[in-house]
Design a protein around this motif. Sequence first.
Motif, short mmCIF file in Angstrom:
data_model
loop_
_atom_site.label_atom_id
_atom_site.label_comp_id
_atom_site.label_asym_id
_atom_site.label_seq_id
_atom_site.Cartn_x
_atom_site.Cartn_y
_atom_site.Cartn_z
N ALA A 1 41.89 58.59 80.42
CA ALA A 1 43.01 58.31 79.53
C ALA A 1 43.32 59.52 78.65
O ALA A 1 44.48 59.86 78.41
CB ALA A 1 42.70 57.09 78.67
N GLN A 2 42.27 60.19 78.15
CA GLN A 2 42.48 61.38 77.32
C GLN A 2 43.13 62.50 78.13
O GLN A 2 44.03 63.19 77.66
CB GLN A 2 41.16 61.85 76.73
CG GLN A 2 40.58 60.88 75.69
CD GLN A 2 39.20 61.31 75.22
OE1 GLN A 2 38.62 62.25 75.76
NE2 GLN A 2 38.66 60.59 74.23
N GLN A 3 42.69 62.64 79.37
CA GLN A 3 43.26 63.68 80.23
C GLN A 3 44.73 63.37 80.53
O GLN A 3 45.59 64.26 80.55
CB GLN A 3 42.46 63.79 81.53
CG GLN A 3 42.93 64.93 82.42
CD GLN A 3 42.08 65.06 83.69
OE1 GLN A 3 41.17 64.25 83.89
NE2 GLN A 3 42.38 66.04 84.51
N ALA A 4 45.02 62.09 80.77
CA ALA A 4 46.41 61.69 81.03
C ALA A 4 47.30 61.97 79.82
O ALA A 4 48.44 62.44 79.94
CB ALA A 4 46.47 60.22 81.41
N ALA A 5 46.77 61.71 78.61
CA ALA A 5 47.55 61.96 77.40
C ALA A 5 47.83 63.45 77.24
O ALA A 5 48.93 63.84 76.81
CB ALA A 5 46.80 61.42 76.19
N LEU A 6 46.84 64.30 77.55
CA LEU A 6 47.05 65.75 77.46
C LEU A 6 48.14 66.21 78.42
O LEU A 6 48.86 67.17 78.15
CB LEU A 6 45.74 66.48 77.75
CG LEU A 6 44.64 66.35 76.68
CD1 LEU A 6 43.35 67.02 77.17
CD2 LEU A 6 45.10 66.99 75.36
N LEU A 7 48.27 65.53 79.54
CA LEU A 7 49.28 65.88 80.53
C LEU A 7 50.58 65.11 80.30
O LEU A 7 51.43 65.01 81.19
CB LEU A 7 48.75 65.59 81.94
CG LEU A 7 47.55 66.45 82.36
CD1 LEU A 7 46.99 65.98 83.70
CD2 LEU A 7 47.96 67.91 82.45
N LYS A 8 50.71 64.52 79.06
CA LYS A 8 51.90 63.74 78.68
C LYS A 8 52.09 62.52 79.58
O LYS A 8 53.22 62.11 79.87
CB LYS A 8 53.16 64.61 78.71
CG LYS A 8 53.10 65.76 77.71
CD LYS A 8 54.40 66.56 77.70
CE LYS A 8 54.30 67.69 76.67
NZ LYS A 8 55.55 68.52 76.63
N GLY A 9 50.99 61.98 80.00
CA GLY A 9 51.03 60.75 80.78
C GLY A 9 50.90 59.53 79.88
O GLY A 9 50.82 59.65 78.65
N ARG A 10 50.89 58.37 80.44
CA ARG A 10 50.78 57.14 79.68
C ARG A 10 49.82 56.19 80.39
O ARG A 10 49.85 56.08 81.62
CB ARG A 10 52.16 56.49 79.54
CG ARG A 10 52.17 55.28 78.61
CD ARG A 10 53.57 54.74 78.42
NE ARG A 10 54.44 55.73 77.77
CZ ARG A 10 55.73 55.54 77.55
NH1 ARG A 10 56.30 54.43 77.96
NH2 ARG A 10 56.44 56.48 76.94
N VAL A 11 49.01 55.50 79.61
CA VAL A 11 48.00 54.59 80.15
C VAL A 11 48.47 53.16 79.93
O VAL A 11 48.86 52.79 78.81
CB VAL A 11 46.63 54.81 79.47
CG1 VAL A 11 45.62 53.81 80.00
CG2 VAL A 11 46.16 56.24 79.73
N TYR A 12 48.46 52.38 80.98
CA TYR A 12 48.83 50.96 80.88
C TYR A 12 47.59 50.11 81.15
O TYR A 12 46.85 50.34 82.10
CB TYR A 12 49.90 50.60 81.92
CG TYR A 12 51.22 51.28 81.67
CD1 TYR A 12 52.16 50.72 80.81
CD2 TYR A 12 51.53 52.49 82.30
CE1 TYR A 12 53.37 51.35 80.57
CE2 TYR A 12 52.74 53.13 82.08
CZ TYR A 12 53.66 52.55 81.21
OH TYR A 12 54.85 53.17 80.99
#
Length: 349
Positions: free
Chosen positions: A7-18
Amino acid sequence: DDIQALAQQAALLKGRVYDAPAWLAADAAETERYIAPRLDALTSGERRLRSEIEALDAKHDLATALSDANRLQWVIQNVRALESGDLFCWITGWTRDFTGARLVDALLRSGARALLHFPPPGPKARAPLLLDNPLWARPFEIFSRALGMPSRNEADPSVLLAIAVPLMFGYMFGDVGQGLVIAAAAFAVRKRFPIARLFIAGGLAAAVFGILFGSVFSVHHAFPAFWIDPLDDPLLILAVPLAGGAALLTLGLALNALEAWWRGELVPWLTTDAGHAVAYLGILAGFLNPAGFAAAAAGALIFCLGHALRDRRLAALLCAIAELVERLLQILINTLSFARVGAFALAHA
């Protein structure tokens, strides 16, 4: 821990966690048993919504509304914030071509690439007045247009101005020779400068008053005055435009009443603004007969009580008193200002 790191890696890549939905089970078969009736419910809901959309389409002409929205979207995407330019011009307004056929034909003949649209006016839109005055009054439409085209419930004063403006101009500069020179010069340049048409009427009026005053090219007593030499009775020369100004302002109040009738607001006018008109006329009459001041007091009472009864509060009465004082001062000062017309006549003499 692995999920949190992901989730942290996704946030760094401007992603979103559902988060996984609560109904999603670890057993695929159990999940499929939940999904099947859910899809059936969604399909049924879609059919219901489609039937509602069809009903709305029939009621509100949805196709036209969507075409307007698509046209607007095209303009937003392709035109951006431009309102006009060398290659693009956006024109919005009213037309007296009620079918649109003349506008379409004119565009086709012009060769311009254009998109013509006739949307219905908005609920609060009010069409302007179509000015249709006689030929002799049309030059004076410039005054109406300068203040904005009158609406359908407003009077066009062009005919009134076509009479009042030349009379005031002629009174101020009454001279046969100068008036005819002004009229001739204005006639010569009328096509190049349309506003010169005003001076044709003004110059002719000046010539008429020159005959009444006995003035030719500033030579007084060149012939006997048909009415009066301004310098012989200056008080009369000042009093005449005062009386004319009072008559003109009274006619303006009458037009205000007419507009109230057109708007369907004649009764509110009678219980408020009519009092203002009576007070003004009463003050003018009071200088000739003291009974006029009593009529002015009655008009003031009508104005103030009408506002208080309409708003049903005591503060409205106090506001009405202040408004009446201000409006009476304004119209009385405007009346006195017409003395300047006589002052110009005296200065010219």
